[in-house]
Design a protein around this motif. Sequence first.
Motif, mmCIF file in Angstrom:
data_model
loop_
_atom_site.group_PDB
_atom_site.id
_atom_site.type_symbol
_atom_site.label_atom_id
_atom_site.label_comp_id
_atom_site.label_asym_id
_atom_site.label_seq_id
_atom_site.Cartn_x
_atom_site.Cartn_y
_atom_site.Cartn_z
ATOM 1 N N ALA A 659 0.775 -1.255 0.519
ATOM 2 C CA ALA A 659 -0.131 -0.061 -0.543
ATOM 3 C C ALA A 659 0.728 1.089 0.163
ATOM 4 O O ALA A 659 0.214 1.970 -0.739
ATOM 5 C CB ALA A 659 -0.976 0.093 1.009
ATOM 6 N N CYS A 660 1.867 0.950 0.565
ATOM 7 C CA CYS A 660 2.512 1.773 0.951
ATOM 8 C C CYS A 660 3.521 3.155 -0.618
ATOM 9 O O CYS A 660 2.950 3.766 -0.827
ATOM 10 C CB CYS A 660 4.302 2.271 1.690
ATOM 11 S SG CYS A 660 3.659 2.334 3.510
ATOM 12 N N ASN A 661 4.243 1.560 -1.158
ATOM 13 C CA ASN A 661 4.624 1.883 -2.512
ATOM 14 C C ASN A 661 3.662 2.112 -3.225
ATOM 15 O O ASN A 661 4.366 2.368 -4.876
ATOM 16 C CB ASN A 661 5.732 0.492 -2.602
ATOM 17 C CG ASN A 661 6.881 0.181 -2.118
ATOM 18 O OD1 ASN A 661 7.182 1.408 -1.830
ATOM 19 N ND2 ASN A 661 7.466 -0.250 -1.277
ATOM 20 N N LEU A 662 2.364 2.276 -2.811
ATOM 21 C CA LEU A 662 1.470 2.311 -4.559
ATOM 22 C C LEU A 662 0.932 4.213 -3.812
ATOM 23 O O LEU A 662 -0.852 4.360 -4.506
ATOM 24 C CB LEU A 662 0.622 1.257 -4.950
ATOM 25 C CG LEU A 662 0.673 0.126 -5.318
ATOM 26 C CD1 LEU A 662 -0.050 -1.163 -5.733
ATOM 27 C CD2 LEU A 662 1.061 0.394 -6.579
ATOM 28 N N ARG A 663 1.539 4.875 -3.180
ATOM 29 C CA ARG A 663 1.208 5.750 -2.676
ATOM 30 C C ARG A 663 -0.682 5.519 -2.022
ATOM 31 O O ARG A 663 -1.067 6.668 -2.174
ATOM 32 C CB ARG A 663 1.023 6.243 -3.686
ATOM 33 C CG ARG A 663 2.463 6.764 -4.253
ATOM 34 C CD ARG A 663 2.438 8.090 -5.602
ATOM 35 N NE ARG A 663 4.532 8.301 -5.960
ATOM 36 C CZ ARG A 663 4.231 7.212 -7.203
ATOM 37 N NH1 ARG A 663 3.189 5.923 -7.547
ATOM 38 N NH2 ARG A 663 5.443 7.205 -7.602
ATOM 39 N N GLN A 664 -0.597 4.551 -1.272
ATOM 40 C CA GLN A 664 -2.282 4.186 -0.720
ATOM 41 C C GLN A 664 -2.139 5.127 0.917
ATOM 42 O O GLN A 664 -1.972 4.545 1.678
ATOM 43 C CB GLN A 664 -2.748 3.345 -0.833
ATOM 44 C CG GLN A 664 -3.007 2.093 -2.414
ATOM 45 C CD GLN A 664 -3.848 2.797 -2.948
ATOM 46 O OE1 GLN A 664 -5.448 3.626 -2.580
ATOM 47 N NE2 GLN A 664 -3.214 3.805 -3.805
ATOM 48 N N GLY A 665 -1.713 6.438 1.315
ATOM 49 C CA GLY A 665 -1.577 6.990 2.393
ATOM 50 C C GLY A 665 -3.329 6.723 2.708
ATOM 51 O O GLY A 665 -2.818 5.907 4.454
ATOM 52 N N LEU A 721 6.891 11.955 1.579
ATOM 53 C CA LEU A 721 5.771 11.488 1.364
ATOM 54 C C LEU A 721 4.062 11.197 1.112
ATOM 55 O O LEU A 721 3.885 10.948 0.319
ATOM 56 C CB LEU A 721 5.304 12.879 2.038
ATOM 57 C CG LEU A 721 5.593 14.037 3.020
ATOM 58 C CD1 LEU A 721 4.785 15.537 3.221
ATOM 59 C CD2 LEU A 721 5.885 13.413 4.668
ATOM 60 N N PRO A 722 5.046 9.947 1.043
ATOM 61 C CA PRO A 722 4.520 9.105 -0.484
ATOM 62 C C PRO A 722 2.922 8.250 -0.580
ATOM 63 O O PRO A 722 2.771 7.960 -0.831
ATOM 64 C CB PRO A 722 5.826 7.718 -1.120
ATOM 65 C CG PRO A 722 6.279 7.294 0.076
ATOM 66 C CD PRO A 722 6.041 9.092 0.690
ATOM 67 N N ALA A 723 3.078 8.175 1.439
ATOM 68 C CA ALA A 723 1.847 7.408 1.744
ATOM 69 C C ALA A 723 1.029 7.631 2.829
ATOM 70 O O ALA A 723 0.921 6.996 3.754
ATOM 71 C CB ALA A 723 1.379 6.181 1.831
ATOM 72 N N ILE A 724 1.505 9.540 3.227
ATOM 73 C CA ILE A 724 0.341 9.012 4.812
ATOM 74 C C ILE A 724 -0.737 9.478 4.164
ATOM 75 O O ILE A 724 -1.584 10.741 3.648
ATOM 76 C CB ILE A 724 1.443 10.864 5.125
ATOM 77 C CG1 ILE A 724 1.685 11.990 4.420
ATOM 78 C CG2 ILE A 724 3.254 9.999 5.196
ATOM 79 C CD1 ILE A 724 1.726 13.342 4.813
ATOM 80 N N PRO A 725 -1.294 9.224 5.597
ATOM 81 C CA PRO A 725 -2.921 9.393 5.033
ATOM 82 C C PRO A 725 -3.299 11.379 5.849
ATOM 83 O O PRO A 725 -2.280 11.831 6.126
ATOM 84 C CB PRO A 725 -3.707 8.784 6.447
ATOM 85 C CG PRO A 725 -2.373 8.635 7.529
ATOM 86 C CD PRO A 725 -1.438 8.883 7.619
ATOM 87 N N SER A 726 -4.338 12.018 5.434
ATOM 88 C CA SER A 726 -4.495 13.354 5.464
ATOM 89 C C SER A 726 -4.136 13.932 6.679
ATOM 90 O O SER A 726 -4.183 14.580 7.544
ATOM 91 C CB SER A 726 -6.081 13.281 5.190
ATOM 92 O OG SER A 726 -7.063 12.436 5.413
ATOM 93 N N SER A 727 -4.422 12.666 8.255
ATOM 94 C CA SER A 727 -4.559 12.697 9.382
ATOM 95 C C SER A 727 -3.083 13.525 9.400
ATOM 96 O O SER A 727 -3.258 14.769 10.665
ATOM 97 C CB SER A 727 -5.025 12.120 10.082
ATOM 98 O OG SER A 727 -3.939 11.025 9.867
ATOM 99 N N TRP A 728 -2.594 13.204 9.489
ATOM 100 C CA TRP A 728 -0.865 13.397 9.715
ATOM 101 C C TRP A 728 -0.716 14.576 8.665
ATOM 102 O O TRP A 728 0.677 14.997 8.432
ATOM 103 C CB TRP A 728 0.009 12.500 8.906
ATOM 104 C CG TRP A 728 -0.096 11.321 9.654
ATOM 105 C CD1 TRP A 728 -1.022 10.303 10.555
ATOM 106 C CD2 TRP A 728 1.026 9.873 9.482
ATOM 107 N NE1 TRP A 728 -0.976 9.354 10.740
ATOM 108 C CE2 TRP A 728 0.101 8.496 10.389
ATOM 109 C CE3 TRP A 728 2.109 10.388 9.111
ATOM 110 C CZ2 TRP A 728 1.375 7.415 10.780
ATOM 111 C CZ3 TRP A 728 3.141 8.722 9.347
ATOM 112 C CH2 TRP A 728 2.142 8.034 10.384
ATOM 113 N N ASN A 729 -1.332 15.992 9.067
ATOM 114 C CA ASN A 729 -1.514 16.470 8.608
ATOM 115 C C ASN A 729 0.239 17.891 8.928
ATOM 116 O O ASN A 729 0.901 19.114 8.311
ATOM 117 C CB ASN A 729 -2.260 17.870 9.116
ATOM 118 C CG ASN A 729 -2.522 18.692 10.542
ATOM 119 O OD1 ASN A 729 -1.754 17.944 11.223
ATOM 120 N ND2 ASN A 729 -4.460 17.935 10.389
#
Length: 792
Positions: A659-665, A721-729
């Motif tokens: 998931a990280c390597n496919l940029r799925q934050g 920052l390839p795969a961080i969720p939006s909550s990690w602002n």
Amino acid sequence: MKKIYLAIAIALSTLTANGNVINGFHSNRPAMKWEEYLVSGNGTMGLMVAGNPNNEELVVNHTNLFMPIHEPLIPPSQGNNLQRIRQMLNNGEYKDASELLVKISHTDGFGKKRQSDLFVPAFQINLTSDSLATTDYRRSVDFMSGELKVEWTNKRGSFMRRSFVSRTDNIIITEIKALPKSGKSKSGKLDFKIDLQTINRFDPKRKIKFCLNDSLNIKKVEKDVTTQGIAVQVWFSAPWKGGYQGYNGLIRIKNDGGKVVVKDGNIIVKGAKNVMLLCEVAPAKDMSILPSSVFANHIDSLIVKDYDTLLKPHRQWQAEMMLRVGLDLGADSASRSLSSEELLKLGGAHPAVIEHLFSASRYNILSATGTNPPNLQGIWGATMTPPWAGDYTTNGNLPTAVSHYLQASTPELMLSLFNKLESQMDDYRLNARVLFGCKGIHIPSHIQLHGLDNQFDATWPMTFWTAGAAWYSLFYYDYYLYTQDEQFLNERAIPFMLEAVQFYEEFLTETDEKGKYVFNPSYSPENHPKNSRPQACINATMDIAVCKALLRDLIALSDKGKVDTKRAERWKQMLSMMPDYEVSEEGDFREWLWKDLQDNHEHRHASHLIGLYYRRDPEIMKSKTLQEGVVNTICRRLDYRETSSGVMAFGVSQLAFPACNLRQGELTGKMLTLAGNTYYNNNLMTTHDPHEIFNTDMSGAYPAIIMQMLAYSDEGGIELLPAIPSSWNKGKIQGMSLRGGIRLEEMEWNADMCKATLVSMKNQTIEISVSKGSSQTIKLIAGKPTSINIKR
């Protein structure tokens, strides 16, 4: 390299002083089961502490303490029957092929299924005192020193026990101390009993049916108890030739004040102000040598020193390693100061929880790494029936446990893995020859003190799994990519990789109607197709993916003039003949690339996604269809985990890495939250099942997932920052290593910008970007910090 990492530690010392690096944790109650004991270790010996004020249990472990059950055997003569097995598999007779393997093993003298030898604790030190009511209780772990503390007060005074396992002196040290009373100089006195016992704790869920006697293969125990301490020798019932016959242990005691006497085989301490215990344990191949001869000179040279003097050099080593990388997600100080019980109630998405688990997981793995890499239980255990024998399970668990070493700027820890593998190369060569009639090496699914492929049955035909050596070759090559260590590349990495590819050069003899190689036999660890119950198969995607990666890496080395360019022509031809990845009619990334074998998502492994565990497989990255198939597979497996019992923590990492390597934050963040909610006890040690079964796998994976969320690197390119969720602002990481010999000295981000400072080991030009944002080309000068600001 050491100087570079020391510079990181110095830079991070300021961060630590500001309270943004988690230095440890505290718990507000003693352990309720041994899986909640606090842990410390130096990579050779381990210590577990329950934290009971009046009835303390200190469990002592050693990394090589595997109690023998089965003498190692030459693997079954599968190679002599390989053509028959291949024909059966080509005919779809998967079950019959597995059963033939078992019949062959019986003919070869294997008998019933052979389990790994048992990883067992050495003994337990009990410290027993009057059962007085206590207040002001606290137990804690200091990540910077590996120090375990238990503090409490009763009507007799205030007391503290503290322990650590020294890296610099290779000794387990415990101090029991009466503290000055509040506002007075007078303190309480220590009155307690010390006794040592071998462990008789068993897991009722895991009955070991293959032990030779009721005492679980312990033949004899001898103890010598004096006022100076306790010496113990334990003999195994079924030692195998060339292996350990038993083990020795020695405890020395030093008291300040009061008196020490021996009564009924126990040591009684009365009226002391301070007591220090030094302990050492080791397995032995010659039990005629007494513990006093093995350990006494070493322990006696140390016991003249005080506790703080012994702690200081070890703490310097430990802190420097822990401070090489630091994570700050902006958690508030109040949340950071909570007890571990209170902290975990905040939930796995809370910044304070993520910060704590990042540091705790690194501490767990660091403490378990040294002589060997971590086994299933790291370096600890308090049961004589460890789950899955506590061995090194190479087809998933072991790679997960070591997965963050390189990113966390601790490459020397990875050497424990390479040392372990290289110590068993003769066994791996024998496996390849006997099981497949091939040269090169074959690493089995389970290893311990030997590397012979002895563990399989009709349900689990693990001798059909061929991915091991190629998988570990990825770590060898990655070590070079991170460290740029040319000597390691030439003397260790390339020789290992060449033996791994030599196996495939001889193993791959069949082709299909398209002219593509057929991997026969094959095995996707522990899973079976939905429409075929046997696990035996042809063309497991995992086997194919790691072979492709190995070939690509060797071709890359050839292009750089590092290996024979003539052999590279054959590798390029082999790569062109590898089966292509496929997506099923349901839109999923296929786990078996053979005829109508159907995906089975009701399983805890996701081995077929290995092409995206570490680096990005170019074949997948060039295809939107394949990428969508991988995402669909991740979601299907995640749905299964959420609706099932959630067994096997490391299966989460096998979904999170791709998931990280496919940029799925968002998807990655969901899985990190799942891990934090599900697989940590109040000692911040990880488990295999939800809060059950002591297991270190996720301790290795959790930091690796976070660092993959924050940066992806390959030769010539970095994506931040390839795969961080939006909550990690917002957030910050310091000291993280990247491929290409680059250190991410510091990266700080918010909703608009990403600021980073890079230091390279060599002059190079790289492309750097922020996921879904801008990119730029920068020149790095060896040793010179280069700062950049990129819009998100």
